[in-house]
Design a protein around this motif. Structure first.
Motif, PDB file in Angstrom:
ATOM      1  N   GLU A 157       0.832  -1.205   0.000  1.00 19.36           N
ATOM      2  CA  GLU A 157       0.000   0.000   0.000  1.00 19.36           C
ATOM      3  C   GLU A 157       0.868   1.257   0.000  1.00 19.36           C
ATOM      4  O   GLU A 157       0.588   2.217  -0.715  1.00 19.36           O
ATOM      5  N   ARG A 160       2.439   1.697  -3.385  1.00 21.73           N
ATOM      6  CA  ARG A 160       1.434   2.131  -4.351  1.00 21.73           C
ATOM      7  C   ARG A 160       1.142   3.635  -4.163  1.00 21.73           C
ATOM      8  O   ARG A 160       1.073   4.388  -5.129  1.00 21.73           O
ATOM      9  N   GLU A 161       1.004   4.079  -2.922  1.00 19.40           N
ATOM     10  CA  GLU A 161       0.720   5.493  -2.656  1.00 19.40           C
ATOM     11  C   GLU A 161       1.856   6.385  -3.157  1.00 19.40           C
ATOM     12  O   GLU A 161       1.603   7.412  -3.775  1.00 19.40           O
TER      13      GLU A 161
END
Length: 166
Positions: A157, A160-161
């Motif tokens: 996550e 991805r951010e």
């Protein structure tokens, strides 16, 4: 600092504040002056390269920088896991003490040339105890694997951010 102060005709305090101001400027403007280095196996590097390419990073440095910047949300103490493992440790200590008592009784009986000093029911309890130890080991392994999976999701996550620029 004393030598610099004499050379430039200023006080040591001026030199101190000048150095501090420069350090702050470098930090505030994002000038990178520290390096991180790690040695990994070729398989670990291949896995890392695959993970960062999935998230659109152009380089290892960009991905590592993103991970370093996000460590406050990733590398936090896991109170639940710590509590569970402390419980396992206490239970295993109790089991270890019981096993020590059993071993002493067996050794004493062997030295005297006597059969094992327990009944069939007690023998079944010993087998159950051994099964409990194996089960606890399996549960600890499962707990650690689940935590690793959760960390993998968190890291993915974060990558991805940062890859999306959010």
């Amino acid at each position: 600092m004393k030598g610099l102060a004499l050379r430039f005709g200023v006080t040591r305090r001026t030199i101190h504040y000048t150095i501090k101001r420069e350090k702050d400027r470098r930090r505030d403007t994002g000038i990178r002056t520290a390096a991180a280095s790690v040695t990994v196996t070729p398989d670990e590097m291949d896995a890392f390269d695959l993970a960062i390419s999935k998230h659109g990073f152009g380089s290892r440095a960009d991905a590592l920088r993103a991970l370093i910047q996000a460590t406050n949300g990733i590398f936090v103490p896991d109170d639940h896991l710590s509590g569970e493992l402390a419980g396992f440790r206490a239970a295993l200590n109790r089991v270890g003490n019981n096993i020590t008592q059993i071993a002493r009784r067996m050794n004493e009986a062997k030295k005297r040339g006597m059969p094992a000093p327990w009944s069939d029911r007690q023998y079944e309890e010993i087998r159950a105890l051994a099964g409990l130890i194996l089960e606890m080991g399996d549960q600890a392994d499962l707990l650690i694997k689940r935590r690793k999976d959760a960390m993998t999701v968190t890291v993915n996550e974060v990558l991805r951010e940062f890859a999306l620029g959010t």
